[in-house]
Design an enzyme around this catalytic site. Structure first.
Site, PDB file in Angstrom:
ATOM      1  N   ASP A   1      -7.048  -1.692  -4.190  1.00  0.00           N
ATOM      2  CA  ASP A   1      -8.034  -1.412  -3.149  1.00  0.00           C
ATOM      3  C   ASP A   1      -9.161  -0.530  -3.675  1.00  0.00           C
ATOM      4  O   ASP A   1     -10.334  -0.744  -3.358  1.00  0.00           O
ATOM      5  CB  ASP A   1      -7.379  -0.737  -1.942  1.00  0.00           C
TER       6      ASP A   1
ATOM      7  N   ASP B   1       0.859  -1.176   0.000  1.00  0.00           N
ATOM      8  CA  ASP B   1       0.000   0.000   0.000  1.00  0.00           C
ATOM      9  C   ASP B   1       0.897   1.228   0.000  1.00  0.00           C
ATOM     10  O   ASP B   1       1.923   1.256   0.691  1.00  0.00           O
ATOM     11  CB  ASP B   1      -0.903   0.015   1.234  1.00  0.00           C
TER      12      ASP B   1
END
Length: 174
Positions: A134, A115
């Site tokens: 995501d 991330d």
């Protein structure tokens, strides 16, 4: 089904390309933080071993999460293949599957999801990071909720006007 697969392919490709570019080419793995638009967008390296927002990161759930993502992806593809759904449902399914597979690859290669996107606003420090996969998973899930009930119109065979044994009862043919 073709639209779902193409959408999933492009989401997967964009996710993996952005992760490679930011994490490896820009060296975020070593730098850990890079301001893109100060006060609004930054790249922050975060290795997510858990689910959303790092929940359950303390448990070794790598293979369970890989299995779950693959099972959900397969179920969505089977559902779309059987029921079709409208155009938006097929795109939503592709978003969800492409994003899920992008995060599966991270878990296989790194043991965690890479991330890096961090958005802040109005002086509030957002501690969470996310990635393209995501975003796609979120949009795909919302899209399936909103558009998943739409049925595609049945395809008619060329030259078939619907008349014949399945024509409405009580109507006369000319």
């Amino acid at each position: 089904m073709r639209l779902t697969l193409w959408t999933g392919f492009w989401v997967f490709l964009v996710d993996q390309a952005t992760k490679y570019l930011v994490v490896h080419a820009l060296g975020l793995m070593d730098r850990l933080h890079l301001d893109v638009i100060p006060g609004v967008l930054s790249f922050r390296m975060a290795w997510n071993k858990g689910v959303n927002f790092g929940l359950f990161a303390g448990f070794d759930m790598r293979w369970a999460l890989i299995g779950l993502a693959l099972a959900i992806s397969a179920a969505v593809l089977v559902w779309i293949a059987r029921d079709g759904g409208g155009r938006m449902a097929r795109i939503s399914a592709g978003l969800l599957v492409g994003g899920a597979l992008g995060n599966v690859i991270d878990r296989v290669l790194y043991g965690a999801v890479a991330d890096f996107l961090n958005v802040t606003c109005c002086g509030i420090n957002n501690p969470y990071a996310f990635n393209v996969a995501d975003i796609a998973i979120f949009l795909g899930a919302v899209g399936l909720v909103l558009f998943g009930g739409d049925k595609a119109q049945p395809r008619r065979r060329p030259g078939h006007d619907g008349a014949g044994p399945r024509a409405k009862r009580g109507t006369k043919s000319p």
